[in-house]
Write a protein that holds these residues in place. Structure first.
Motif, PDB file in Angstrom:
ATOM      1  N   ARG A  44       1.169  -1.194  -0.347  1.00  0.00           N
ATOM      2  CA  ARG A  44       0.017   0.217  -0.405  1.00  0.00           C
ATOM      3  C   ARG A  44       1.100   1.749  -0.176  1.00  0.00           C
ATOM      4  N   ASN A  45       0.174   2.855   0.129  1.00  0.00           N
ATOM      5  CA  ASN A  45       0.904   3.201  -0.622  1.00  0.00           C
ATOM      6  C   ASN A  45       0.733   4.346   0.980  1.00  0.00           C
ATOM      7  N   VAL A  46       2.003   4.652   1.378  1.00  0.00           N
ATOM      8  CA  VAL A  46       1.879   5.231   2.477  1.00  0.00           C
ATOM      9  C   VAL A  46       1.953   6.637   2.879  1.00  0.00           C
ATOM     10  N   THR A  47       1.193   7.322   3.480  1.00  0.00           N
ATOM     11  CA  THR A  47       1.986   9.359   2.498  1.00  0.00           C
ATOM     12  C   THR A  47       2.129   9.761   4.233  1.00  0.00           C
ATOM     13  N   ALA A  48       3.655  10.277   4.396  1.00  0.00           N
ATOM     14  CA  ALA A  48       3.713  11.138   5.549  1.00  0.00           C
ATOM     15  C   ALA A  48       3.136  12.454   5.292  1.00  0.00           C
ATOM     16  N   THR A  49       2.868  13.087   6.150  1.00  0.00           N
ATOM     17  CA  THR A  49       2.642  14.809   5.821  1.00  0.00           C
ATOM     18  C   THR A  49       3.179  15.451   6.747  1.00  0.00           C
ATOM     19  N   TRP A  50       3.887  16.648   6.366  1.00  0.00           N
ATOM     20  CA  TRP A  50       4.486  17.842   7.333  1.00  0.00           C
ATOM     21  C   TRP A  50       3.473  18.650   7.326  1.00  0.00           C
ATOM     22  N   SER A  51       3.463  20.138   7.959  1.00  0.00           N
ATOM     23  CA  SER A  51       2.372  20.954   7.190  1.00  0.00           C
ATOM     24  C   SER A  51       2.438  22.262   8.973  1.00  0.00           C
ATOM     25  N   LYS A  52       3.073  22.828   7.748  1.00  0.00           N
ATOM     26  CA  LYS A  52       3.007  24.498   8.693  1.00  0.00           C
ATOM     27  C   LYS A  52       2.941  25.749   8.211  1.00  0.00           C
ATOM     28  N   ASN A  53       2.077  26.778   9.187  1.00  0.00           N
ATOM     29  CA  ASN A  53       2.023  27.367   8.703  1.00  0.00           C
ATOM     30  C   ASN A  53       2.211  28.679  10.184  1.00  0.00           C
ATOM     31  N   LEU A  54       1.670  29.398  10.504  1.00  0.00           N
ATOM     32  CA  LEU A  54       1.818  31.405  11.094  1.00  0.00           C
ATOM     33  C   LEU A  54       1.271  30.476  12.254  1.00  0.00           C
ATOM     34  N   ILE A  55       0.125  30.019  12.248  1.00  0.00           N
ATOM     35  CA  ILE A  55      -0.885  28.965  13.743  1.00  0.00           C
ATOM     36  C   ILE A  55      -0.250  27.582  14.104  1.00  0.00           C
ATOM     37  N   ASN A  56      -0.694  26.914  12.912  1.00  0.00           N
ATOM     38  CA  ASN A  56      -0.287  25.445  13.343  1.00  0.00           C
ATOM     39  C   ASN A  56       0.914  24.625  12.530  1.00  0.00           C
ATOM     40  N   HIS A  57       0.542  23.919  12.935  1.00  0.00           N
ATOM     41  CA  HIS A  57       2.118  22.548  12.705  1.00  0.00           C
ATOM     42  C   HIS A  57       2.107  21.454  13.086  1.00  0.00           C
ATOM     43  N   SER A  58       1.518  20.499  12.236  1.00  0.00           N
ATOM     44  CA  SER A  58       0.594  19.287  12.005  1.00  0.00           C
ATOM     45  C   SER A  58       1.645  18.022  11.297  1.00  0.00           C
TER      46      SER A  58
END
Length: 300
Positions: A44-58
């Protein structure tokens, strides 16, 4: 080898139309790593995503649902600095009736300008008594905590997709040779002034590509050499020059390996789904066939 005015690289043009909905006001940088791993008896495809803006980091990790293309199995982790209690944890997913545990430890993780950590962290996926995917550099700590052995079917990185924001300068890290170490890549542009628009691409501080007359060469590709490995760099910066909507991005694709001589090979890469599909089927690919897709969003 160059293709002025977009000739010869149709997949770059088509791919550049993907994800136009992103709003620059949010300026959310993101990095997604797409792996293939054996989970619940299937690759299976597994996607690891890191996201960041001025308010959130996840951080989120998504496991492909083979029975439903629209609904996948997802675990999301909040990385806000003031939530130290959430920096180490465990969640579980049910994938086709099988339990998948997600272990993580970000307590000592070190970050730079990118949303993903540079070092001192781990994320481990465990299914049926095996670690099927292990991210980060604290691998011994992860194995000790999970008390599970690594899966003999090692996960494979298929491609990396990244969104970055800037005015004239864009920075990323990319694996370009057999060392598997990430190289510093900087893209710089000059779109206004007395001279014609230009663009430069440097790798580890060395200028590898200079594109003059960018008004005529806004799409194209060249092959450079990094540690004796040929690397194709494809670009489409049409929107930088001709889009007045205020939401323009350039698209860059970094592909280690020799230039493909098959004339119709690029048709497989008209969008992210077909990249995904092709990579899923090609189980024998080497690490050098991994793509790095970069969306460089220009902000005023």
């Amino acid at each position: 080898m160059n293709h002025p005015s977009g000739g010869g690289v149709p997949f770059v043009s088509k791919l550049s139309s993907v994800e136009k909905h992103i709003d620059n006001k949010g300026a959310q940088s993101s990095v997604a790593f797409i792996y293939q791993a054996k989970i619940a008896e299937l690759l299976r495809n597994v996607t690891a995503t890191w996201s960041k803006n001025l308010i959130n980091h996840s951080f989120s990790i998504t496991v492909e649902n083979m029975k439903d293309d629209q609904n996948h199995y997802t675990c999301k982790i909040d990385l806000k600095a003031w939530q130290f209690w959430g920096k180490k944890g465990l969640k579980n997913l049910e994938v086709d009736g099988r339990r998948v545990d997600v272990f993580w430890d970000f307590r000592q993780a070190k970050f730079s300008s990118s949303p993903d950590p540079c070092s001192d962290y781990y994320v481990a996926l465990v299914c049926e008594e095996e670690v099927v995917l292990l991210l980060g550099d604290l691998k011994n700590d992860a194995l000790k905590r999970t008390r599970k052995k690594p899966s003999p079917a090692e996960a494979t990185l298929l491609y990396k997709k990244e969104h970055v924001y800037g005015k004239k300068l864009f920075y990323t890290r990319a694996v370009l040779d057999e060392s598997q170490k990430e190289h510093d890549v900087v893209i710089e542009s000059s779109l206004s002034g007395p001279d014609d628009p230009e663009m430069w691409i440097t790798v580890d501080g060395t200028m590898e590509i200079r594109i003059m007359n960018l008004n005529w060469r806004f799409r194209g590709n060249e092959t450079i050499t990094v540690n004796d490995v040929p690397v194709q760099i494809l670009w489409d910066v049409h929107d930088w020059l001709f889009n007045s909507s205020g939401s323009s991005h350039g698209l860059f694709v970094f592909q280690p390996g020799p230039l493909d001589s098959e004339p119709n090979k690029h048709k497989n890469y008209s969008n992210n789904n077909t990249i995904n599909e092709k990579k899923s089927k090609d189980l024998s690919q080497s690490a050098l066939e991994c793509y790095h897709i970069l969306y460089a969003w220009k902000i005023e």
